[in-house]
Design an enzyme around this catalytic site. Structure first.
Site, PDB file in Angstrom:
ATOM      1  N   ASP A 139       0.843  -1.201   0.000  1.00 35.63           N
ATOM      2  CA  ASP A 139       0.000   0.000   0.000  1.00 35.63           C
ATOM      3  C   ASP A 139       0.871   1.242   0.000  1.00 35.63           C
ATOM      4  O   ASP A 139       2.102   1.142   0.030  1.00 35.63           O
ATOM      5  CB  ASP A 139      -0.963  -0.008   1.209  1.00 35.63           C
ATOM      6  N   ASN A 182      -8.820  -2.576  13.748  1.00 37.97           N
ATOM      7  CA  ASN A 182     -10.194  -2.731  13.238  1.00 37.97           C
ATOM      8  C   ASN A 182     -10.278  -3.880  12.225  1.00 37.97           C
ATOM      9  O   ASN A 182     -11.282  -4.048  11.552  1.00 37.97           O
ATOM     10  CB  ASN A 182     -10.693  -1.423  12.606  1.00 37.97           C
ATOM     11  N   HIS A 200      -8.317  -4.262   9.550  1.00 40.91           N
ATOM     12  CA  HIS A 200      -7.922  -3.947   8.167  1.00 40.91           C
ATOM     13  C   HIS A 200      -6.678  -4.717   7.741  1.00 40.91           C
ATOM     14  O   HIS A 200      -5.844  -5.104   8.565  1.00 40.91           O
ATOM     15  CB  HIS A 200      -7.777  -2.432   7.934  1.00 40.91           C
ATOM     16  N   GLU A 202     -10.078  -1.362   4.493  1.00 34.51           N
ATOM     17  CA  GLU A 202     -10.763  -1.089   5.753  1.00 34.51           C
ATOM     18  C   GLU A 202     -12.034  -1.941   5.868  1.00 34.51           C
ATOM     19  O   GLU A 202     -12.478  -2.532   4.870  1.00 34.51           O
ATOM     20  CB  GLU A 202     -11.154   0.399   5.799  1.00 34.51           C
TER      21      GLU A 202
HETATM   22  C1  F6R Z   1       0.845  -1.094   6.313  1.00 37.29           C
HETATM   23  C2  F6R Z   1      -0.271  -2.050   6.469  1.00 37.29           C
HETATM   24  C3  F6R Z   1      -1.201  -1.900   7.608  1.00 37.29           C
HETATM   25  C4  F6R Z   1      -0.545  -2.379   8.895  1.00 37.29           C
HETATM   26  C5  F6R Z   1      -1.508  -2.312  10.082  1.00 37.29           C
HETATM   27  C6  F6R Z   1      -0.816  -2.681  11.379  1.00 37.29           C
HETATM   28  O1  F6R Z   1       1.530  -1.337   5.100  1.00 37.29           O
HETATM   29  O2  F6R Z   1      -0.412  -2.929   5.682  1.00 37.29           O
HETATM   30  O3  F6R Z   1      -2.376  -2.617   7.351  1.00 37.29           O
HETATM   31  O4  F6R Z   1      -0.133  -3.705   8.721  1.00 37.29           O
HETATM   32  O5  F6R Z   1      -2.054  -1.044  10.202  1.00 37.29           O
HETATM   33  O6  F6R Z   1       0.178  -1.748  11.653  1.00 37.29           O
HETATM   34  P1  F6R Z   1       1.271  -2.017  12.778  1.00 37.29           P
HETATM   35  O7  F6R Z   1       2.056  -3.185  12.338  1.00 37.29           O
HETATM   36  O8  F6R Z   1       2.111  -0.768  12.815  1.00 37.29           O
HETATM   37  O9  F6R Z   1       0.537  -2.269  14.037  1.00 37.29           O
END
Ligand code: F6R
Length: 238
Positions: free
Chosen positions: A67, A134, A136, A141
């Site tokens: 992403d 959440n 995602h 999302e």
């Molecule tokens: C970022 C991504 C997000 C993160 C998620 C958890 O490239 O894919 O979906 O994996 O927000 O973030 P952390 O690992 O920082 O808790």
């Protein structure tokens, strides 16, 4: 869905990187989709160590960013591209042109996303994923359909607030571009990574709750080769 539980964070890192080295040995041409965030950072550090020790090589592999945030300057250290370069890609033997990423600065985002999906052949050999509180995946999302392609998305307020953990300023992104659930779910193998107490609740909902678009990670239960790697804290409620 395979659940792999490890007693400590360091055992969890070793567990994931051992599997990753194995996949690269079995298929040096592996196409891999990678997230950023805090979760995979120690795993990337261990893969850098593995490459330096001659235990792994990305020389024939391809890596695609999962992403990218909109609204951030190209050199912002919080951009997915820049975090992947800083923590992994800048330190391993991956050829420069084998790293592909999404660019929110290109005006025709829809066309860029179609090209990205076409370039990956609509699936990967291996996808690594973190998980938002959440549920995602990438920036898919809650409410994202299992059929969603790579596309521009608006971020939920909790995701915007979490982005502050990676950014050194208050200019938080409100949108991004994400690989869709369709190419993720079409991939040969998926690893969902979670560590620490903050992920225990969403991991429990992902594995034991209803399979629903409300918790995008729960859709992974329909995949035939998906493993969830949790440390003791993230797996506490299982
Ligand atoms: C970022 C991504 C997000 C993160 C998620 C958890 O490239 O894919 O979906 O994996 O927000 O973030 P952390 O690992 O920082 O808790």
């Amino acid at each position: 869905m395979n659940v792999l539980r490890f007693d400590s964070e360091s055992a969890w890192v070793q567990g994931v990187s051992t599997f990753w080295r194995d996949r690269l040995r079995t298929n040096p041409h592996l196409t891999i989709c990678l997230p950023t965030g805090l979760t995979p950072t120690p795993i990337y550090a261990d893969m850098v160590r593995s490459v330096r020790a001659g235990q792994a090589s990305f020389a024939q592999a391809s890596i695609y960013a999962l992403d990218e945030y909109g609204d951030l300057a190209p050199d912002d250290p919080g951009r997915t591209r820049n975090m992947l370069l800083e923590h992994l890609i800048g330190h391993v033997d991956l050829p420069t042109d084998a790293f592909r990423f999404l660019d929110p600065g290109i005006p025709d985002i829809e066309q860029q996303c179609e090209r990205y999906d076409a370039a990956i052949g609509h699936s990967f050999d291996l996808v690594l994923l973190g998980i938002g509180r959440n549920g995602h995946l990438g920036m898919n999302e809650p409410g994202s359909s299992a059929d969603s392609p790579t596309r521009r998305v608006e971020l939920h307020d909790t995701t915007i607030a979490s982005s502050a953990r990676y950014l050194k300023h208050g200019n938080l992104p409100r949108w991004g571009i994400t690989v869709g659930l369709k190419p993720i779910l079409a991939s040969k193998e998926i690893w969902l990574l979670a560590s620490g107490p903050a992920k225990a609740d969403v991991i429990q909902r992902t594995i034991a709750g209803e399979i629903s678009e409300d918790v995008p990670a729960s859709l992974l239960r329909r995949h035939s080769n998906c493993s969830v790697f949790v440390d003791a804290e993230a797996g506490r409620l299982l």
